[in-house]
Design a protein around this motif. Structure first.
Motif: not given
Ligand SMILES: CCCCC/C=C\C/C=C\C/C=C\C/C=C\CCCC(=O)SCCNC(=O)CCNC(=O)[C@H](O)C(C)(C)COP(=O)(O)OP(=O)(O)OC[C@H]1O[C@@H](n2cnc3c(N)ncnc32)[C@H](O)[C@@H]1OP(=O)(O)O
Length: 186
Positions: A30, A84-85, A88, A92, A98-102, A130, A162, A169-170
């Protein structure tokens, strides 16, 4: 595998996007500089991922000398990054961002430098935004047999991802990237 991660009951089945890659096809990176999958990331993991059947994918990586933690062993953060990767990339298949929350990792067995790892990962289901994903890592045997999960199971993981709107987000971070593509709000 041991884990305290709780996967809720009653998840919705995940839907594979209609134009998803065919089983066996290489999953594209990506971002060429992504630490996990980017071909141009100089010290990256260089995970090589392939689409699987249904909501599953597989991936492979070599445990390079610069991934060292304990003497001769993989650093735990490297294995965590790989899980994580690969999970993630699994997401796709759904065609969402989507981004990792846990991230929950079971470091089941020591993994030595020079090992080759094979990851198998599957989306378990969704609940609103989720996405629940499960992965395991096996050693590939020394003969390079990567055709199946024949080697020892050395780790496992669960991820909660999520779904986000990438243009939101970006929005602030993408200017710092040389490679942000239009779907990230460029
Ligand atoms: C390496 C980065 C790549 C990024 C990739 C993105 C796109 C790329 C495109 C294609 C991808 C291809 C491959 C991807 C490869 C690797 C993936 C690596 C991904 C990562 O490495 S990415 C970096 C680490 N990541 C962050 O940098 C996130 C920081 N964080 C936040 O940006 C917010 O925290 C967010 C957005 C997560 C939530 O925020 P929000 O405000 O949008 O949503 P909200 O809080 O309302 O939660 C909605 C529902 O999720 C539940 N929920 C939320 N958090 C929870 C938790 N911790 N435990 C349990 N439940 C949880 C709530 O309880 C609710 O659940 P319910 O529906 O039941 O109410």
């Amino acid at each position: 595998m041991k884990s305290t991660f709780v996967v809720p009951d009653g998840l919705e089945p995940a839907q594979r996007r209609s134009d998803a890659l065919a089983p066996g096809d290489r999953m594209p990176s990506h971002n060429p500089m992504c630490f996990g999958c980017g071909p141009d990331a100089p010290n990256g993991l260089h995970l090589d991922a392939r689409a699987g059947e249904g909501m599953a994918i597989t991936g492979e990586m070599l445990v390079e000398p610069h991934f060292e933690g304990g003497p001769g062993m993989i650093h735990g953060g490297i294995l965590s990054s790989a899980f994580d990767e690969i999970m993630g990339m699994n997401v796709m298949l759904m065609g969402v961002t989507a981004v990792t929350a846990v991230l929950d990792v079971d470091f089941a067995k020591p993994i030595q430098l020079g090992s080759r790892l094979r990851f198998s990962t599957e989306i378990l289901g969704t609940q609103r935004r989720k996405i629940y994903v499960r992965a395991v890592a096996h050693l590939i045997d020394g003969d390079g047999n990567s055709g199946g999960d024949t080697g020892e199971e050395v780790g496992g993981a669960h991820g909660l991802f999520i779904i986000v709107d990438p243009s939101v987000h970006f929005r602030e971070s993408r200017a710092k990237s040389q490679f942000a593509s239009p779907e990230f709000g460029a």
